[in-house]
Design an enzyme around this catalytic site. Structure first.
Site, PDB file in Angstrom:
ATOM      1  N   LYS A 166       0.709  -1.072   0.018  1.00  0.00           N
ATOM      2  CA  LYS A 166      -0.022  -0.075  -0.116  1.00  0.00           C
ATOM      3  C   LYS A 166       0.844   1.194  -0.062  1.00  0.00           C
ATOM      4  O   LYS A 166       0.806   2.343  -0.738  1.00  0.00           O
ATOM      5  CB  LYS A 166      -0.947   0.077   1.164  1.00  0.00           C
ATOM      6  CG  LYS A 166      -1.648   1.319   1.171  1.00  0.00           C
ATOM      7  CD  LYS A 166      -2.516   1.336   2.546  1.00  0.00           C
ATOM      8  CE  LYS A 166      -1.501   2.109   3.653  1.00  0.00           C
ATOM      9  NZ  LYS A 166      -2.243   2.372   4.693  1.00  0.00           N
ATOM     10  N   ASP A 184      -6.591   1.151   1.255  1.00  0.00           N
ATOM     11  CA  ASP A 184      -6.495   1.328   2.804  1.00  0.00           C
ATOM     12  C   ASP A 184      -7.950   0.953   3.193  1.00  0.00           C
ATOM     13  O   ASP A 184      -8.735   0.187   2.514  1.00  0.00           O
ATOM     14  CB  ASP A 184      -6.291   2.834   3.101  1.00  0.00           C
ATOM     15  CG  ASP A 184      -7.367   3.911   2.587  1.00  0.00           C
ATOM     16  OD1 ASP A 184      -8.347   3.412   1.934  1.00  0.00           O
ATOM     17  OD2 ASP A 184      -7.342   4.982   3.018  1.00  0.00           O
TER      18      ASP A 184
END
Length: 295
Positions: A166, A184
């Protein structure tokens, strides 16, 4: 949606009419019993893709100013800010990084930082000891293995301490212009509500959503979805009644559907409140966030 109740059949004249249908069975308490709702026809994969792409277009109109909500001036600052953003808000990170980058503007400076001083500066972001170790570790690797520069490849970024997929995609998409999806908690929550995926694992979510959209859309799609998750489609109480994409949402009704009540749930610029960045882009229509200690 709730199931529809059968309506009672009215009285029919005795002559010249067919016999009236029997009244529906009565539920406990005297009201009409509910009948089973006819199951909706399953959405085809093609229909889901078309709906998903329409949602993306609607979000692009709603948030033409969507952007990363971390303040940064270069790839190193974005990398550090993204690592600090774990388990806290972008606002708190943005309020903390001015002092951090004033003290340690380069990987070389941060690698040589006194651990206790580094921890004290980043304490407001939470989990400060673990984050300080990650910052010192990644700065050391950048200094020793990459000439003090943040690499622009996913394979290199995920080898840095404290950097996962991420974080790497955030840096690649916003500092290097390499398309990437940022999965997220907001992104994952919304794409599951929209039935783009049923996966919980972030990498599987990323793979499912990547298959729906052209690669060129990935970075901006991430910003738009995250913006919507922070402003409208909240975790506990979505503002369904104030959501422009409600007609496209399979989860409509999970939150407040009354328009007036829903508008009161809107956040940041949509709710007339300050944003998360102390230095937002020029086209941001809201107010800058206050610095640390200012409110």
């Amino acid at each position: 949606m709730s199931e529809e109740e059968n309506s009672a059949v009215g009285e029919q004249p005795a002559r010249g009419r067919k016999k009236a249908a029997a009244s529906p069975p009565r539920a406990a308490g005297g009201g009409p019993a509910r009948t089973a709702k006819k199951p909706a026809k399953p959405e085809s994969h093609l229909a889901m893709v078309r709906r998903a792409r329409r949602i993306n277009r609607e979000l692009a109109e709603l948030y033409p100013y969507a952007h990363p909500e971390l303040d940064f001036r270069n790839p190193f600052e974005l990398l550090v800010a993204t690592v600090l953003s774990a388990q806290t808000t972008d606002l708190r990170v943005n309020q903390t990084t001015p002092a951090l980058f004033a003290a340690y503007p380069t990987p070389e400076d941060m690698a040589a930082a006194d651990p206790e001083k580094l921890e004290e500066i980043i304490r407001p972001t939470g989990f400060f000891r673990a984050k300080a170790r990650s910052l010192a570790g990644l700065s050391t690797v950048l200094r020793d293995d990459f000439g003090g520069e943040v690499p622009g490849r996913l394979a290199d970024l995920v080898k840095l301490p404290g950097v996962g997929r991420k974080t790497a995609n955030v840096v690649l998409g916003n500092a290097f212009g390499v398309p990437g999806l940022t999965v997220d908690t907001h992104f994952g929550r919304l794409v599951r509500r929209w039935k783009w995926t049923e996966q919980e694992d972030p990498e599987k979510v990323e793979a499912d959503v990547a298959a729906i959209f052209p690669r060129s859309e990935w970075t901006m799609l991430s910003h738009r979805v995250i913006f919507h998750g922070r402003r409208v489609c909240h975790s506990r109480k979505p503002a369904c009644g104030a959501c422009p994409i409600a007609p496209l949402c399979p989860a409509y009704g999970e939150g407040e559907t009354d328009p007036e009540k829903a508008r009161k749930l809107l956040k940041y610029e949509l709710g007339g409140q300050p944003g998360q960045r102390l230095s937002p882009p020029p086209d941001y229509p809201g107010r800058p966030a206050p610095p640390l200690g200012a409110g």
